[in-house]
Enzyme design. Structure first.
Site, PDB file in Angstrom:
ATOM      1  N   MET A 125     -34.791  -1.444  28.103  1.00 43.55           N
ATOM      2  CA  MET A 125     -33.618  -1.569  27.255  1.00 43.55           C
ATOM      3  C   MET A 125     -32.377  -1.069  27.989  1.00 43.55           C
ATOM      4  O   MET A 125     -32.467  -0.316  28.952  1.00 43.55           O
ATOM      5  CB  MET A 125     -33.790  -0.776  25.962  1.00 43.55           C
ATOM      6  N   CYS A 126     -31.215  -1.514  27.506  1.00 45.21           N
ATOM      7  CA  CYS A 126     -29.916  -1.029  27.963  1.00 45.21           C
ATOM      8  C   CYS A 126     -29.040  -0.929  26.712  1.00 45.21           C
ATOM      9  O   CYS A 126     -29.557  -0.850  25.608  1.00 45.21           O
ATOM     10  CB  CYS A 126     -29.323  -1.958  29.025  1.00 45.21           C
ATOM     11  N   ARG A 127     -27.744  -0.953  26.861  1.00 41.84           N
ATOM     12  CA  ARG A 127     -26.869  -0.823  25.689  1.00 41.84           C
ATOM     13  C   ARG A 127     -26.859  -2.083  24.844  1.00 41.84           C
ATOM     14  O   ARG A 127     -27.022  -2.037  23.637  1.00 41.84           O
ATOM     15  CB  ARG A 127     -25.441  -0.468  26.117  1.00 41.84           C
TER      16      ARG A 127
ATOM     17  N   GLY B 193     -28.352  -5.340  26.053  1.00 37.99           N
ATOM     18  CA  GLY B 193     -29.306  -6.349  26.499  1.00 37.99           C
ATOM     19  C   GLY B 193     -28.819  -7.136  27.705  1.00 37.99           C
ATOM     20  O   GLY B 193     -29.599  -7.845  28.331  1.00 37.99           O
TER      21      GLY B 193
ATOM     22  N   LEU C 210     -29.768  -1.133  22.798  1.00 39.93           N
ATOM     23  CA  LEU C 210     -29.559   0.002  21.903  1.00 39.93           C
ATOM     24  C   LEU C 210     -28.746  -0.390  20.670  1.00 39.93           C
ATOM     25  O   LEU C 210     -29.000   0.102  19.568  1.00 39.93           O
ATOM     26  CB  LEU C 210     -28.851   1.136  22.657  1.00 39.93           C
TER      27      LEU C 210
END
Length: 175
Positions: free
Chosen positions: A58-60, A62, A86
């Site tokens: 995951m990241c902030r 996608g 996120l």
């Protein structure tokens, strides 16, 4: 093998069944906002992940996981990308930890500083001297250069500020 995408609910189920949630954002971003139990493995320092079981990256938003999907896929035997990152996790009502004592992400700091300098240059240009319009022009040129080259001098300078060094020193990623 390309990584499959999963929704926040699917990601939560995978983690509940023994999978791992790996956040590829920077240590500073992770220190401010994170999913409880997630591991921080910044994409710039990512290496093959040991251990068994599936991994949800995951990241902030996608975007970073999608951009680095091939690299992420090479780090594990069974991997997934969290759609929307996120932000989607939070919108799904799933738990998120926030430490507001940590500084904002560097790029948000750059946006605030650059925007403020542009407004200041325009205001001073009208109020005092047209030469102040040059400040806005310099900031715009710097941002254009950062976008074209991938190197942002303002971000580098802000990273040296005491509030950012303290956050980076206090946050360690596992492994």
């Amino acid at each position: 093998m390309p990584l499959q995408t999963v929704t926040p609910a699917e990601a939560r189920r995978i983690v509940a069944e023994g999978g791992r949630l790996v956040d590829i954002r920077s240590a500073g971003e992770f220190a401010r906002t994170r999913v409880p139990g997630a591991e921080n493995r910044p994409v710039g320092a990512l290496a093959p992940l040991g251990g068994e079981g599936p991994v949800v990256f995951m990241c902030r938003s996608g975007m970073r996981t999608s951009a680095h999907a091939d690299r992420l896929g090479a780090c594990c035997s069974e991997g997934y990308l969290l759609i929307g990152g996120l932000e989607a996790w939070r919108k799904a009502g799933l738990p998120v930890e926030e430490d507001r004592r940590q500084p904002l992400e560097i790029m948000r700091q750059v946006q605030i500083a650059a925007g403020s300098m542009v407004v200041l240059g325009v205001l001073l240009g009208f109020a005092l001297s047209p030469l102040w319009f040059g400040l806005s022009g310099l900031v715009g040129a710097g941002l254009a250069f950062a976008g074209a080259s991938g190197w942002c001098g303002m971000a580098q300078l802000l990273a040296l500020m005491p509030w950012n060094r303290r956050a980076a020193a206090g946050t360690r990623s596992p492994g």
